[in-house]
Design a protein around this motif. Sequence first.
Motif, short mmCIF file in Angstrom:
data_model
loop_
_atom_site.label_atom_id
_atom_site.label_comp_id
_atom_site.label_asym_id
_atom_site.label_seq_id
_atom_site.Cartn_x
_atom_site.Cartn_y
_atom_site.Cartn_z
N PHE A 275 0.82 -1.21 0.00
CA PHE A 275 0.00 0.00 0.00
C PHE A 275 0.85 1.26 0.00
N ALA A 278 -0.80 6.89 1.93
CA ALA A 278 -2.15 7.40 2.20
C ALA A 278 -3.12 6.29 2.60
N ASP A 279 -2.78 5.04 2.28
CA ASP A 279 -3.64 3.90 2.60
C ASP A 279 -3.11 3.11 3.79
N ARG A 280 -2.41 3.78 4.69
CA ARG A 280 -1.79 3.09 5.82
C ARG A 280 -2.81 2.41 6.73
N GLU A 281 -4.02 2.96 6.81
CA GLU A 281 -5.04 2.31 7.64
C GLU A 281 -5.45 0.96 7.05
N LYS A 282 -5.55 0.91 5.72
CA LYS A 282 -5.85 -0.37 5.06
C LYS A 282 -4.70 -1.36 5.27
N THR A 290 3.56 -0.63 3.98
CA THR A 290 3.36 0.50 3.06
C THR A 290 4.69 0.83 2.39
N SER A 312 -0.93 -3.76 -4.09
CA SER A 312 -2.36 -3.99 -4.04
C SER A 312 -2.98 -3.78 -5.43
N ARG A 314 -5.55 -2.32 -6.06
CA ARG A 314 -6.17 -1.00 -6.17
C ARG A 314 -5.30 -0.04 -6.98
N TYR A 315 -4.03 -0.41 -7.20
CA TYR A 315 -3.12 0.46 -7.97
C TYR A 315 -2.85 -0.08 -9.37
#
Length: 339
Positions: A275, A278-282, A290, A312, A314-315
């Motif tokens: 990740f 910005a997607d550290r919570e995921k 990350t 991921s 998502r990218y």
Amino acid sequence: PKAALLPVTARVGAAWASLVGGVLGDPLLHVRLRHRRESLLFDLGEPAGLSPRVAHQVRAVFLSHAHLDHVAGVIWFLRARIGHCSPCRIFGPPDTSLRIESFLNAVTWDRIEDNGPIFDVSDICGDRLRSVRLQPGRPREVLPEQDVEAGLIFSGENYRVVALECDHKIPSMAYALTFEQEINIRKERLAHEGWPAGPWLGRMKRCIAAGELEAAIALPDGTTRSVADLADTLALVRPGKRLVYAADMADTEANRRKVVRLAEKAHTLFCETAFMAADREKAAATQHLTTTAAVAIARAANVERLAPFHFSKRYEDDPGRVYAEIRRLAGAVKITGRI
């Protein structure tokens, strides 16, 4: 995006290492030992880019853990090894042997007679290796337990593999492959002596690596010289390089410390980078690293090169932005990748 699906390849001393499925594919690192018909695999995710001939030459497989994206290629590997009689080693966290046995038991093997693939599977249980031999049509054979000292689980000709357990909510193994020496031939001196290249050079290298410096080598001109004499004349010997494979893990201080120690001054660190910052919570919710964490590990370990992977999905429309963020953070660490 197409480039992100192509293999990511790095030369690490005596080996070529290739992420077969690129940075978006399921993890599988193929390490091809140069000048030898021998390969090592780290994880068994995406095998589509490998031929059965490669599978025949695999001496050992090192699994990080058994999530599906890391073992989806096991069936391909079983099929490719049919008829290949020499045992292949498989290492992984506790219960790896039970999982490989389950793969074998899921298949009907009624037509292969004694040609089923043979696997010596070792569960890495702290400072012990608990191993079994598995072959279709035969009962499991329990092999003697072995002590693990300083994480050393496997060694081959001029290399060794160390394992270290990280936390991914389940055990996830990271591995370091270290080459003892890098032995190169000074081609200009070989030409000056008038000796053609041949198998004798390979024997000389093996003797140097084994410390057998008094051994005699028969030369193409019919004369004989000691390994020590030939080494002084022809060989350039350097310390070996190290490759580290660190797959899925949570971004914890404990995991960071472990991988930094394992990768200290390594040539290339293959590190999962699932990740962006910005997607550290995921990342935290799924126990992944990350870009920030991967680069921090690489820099703290003083590695020469970082090969990020396992992005991921998502990218997948723009994996270049993951690389851009990594390169902004990398400092002196070189980044290996196609985008």
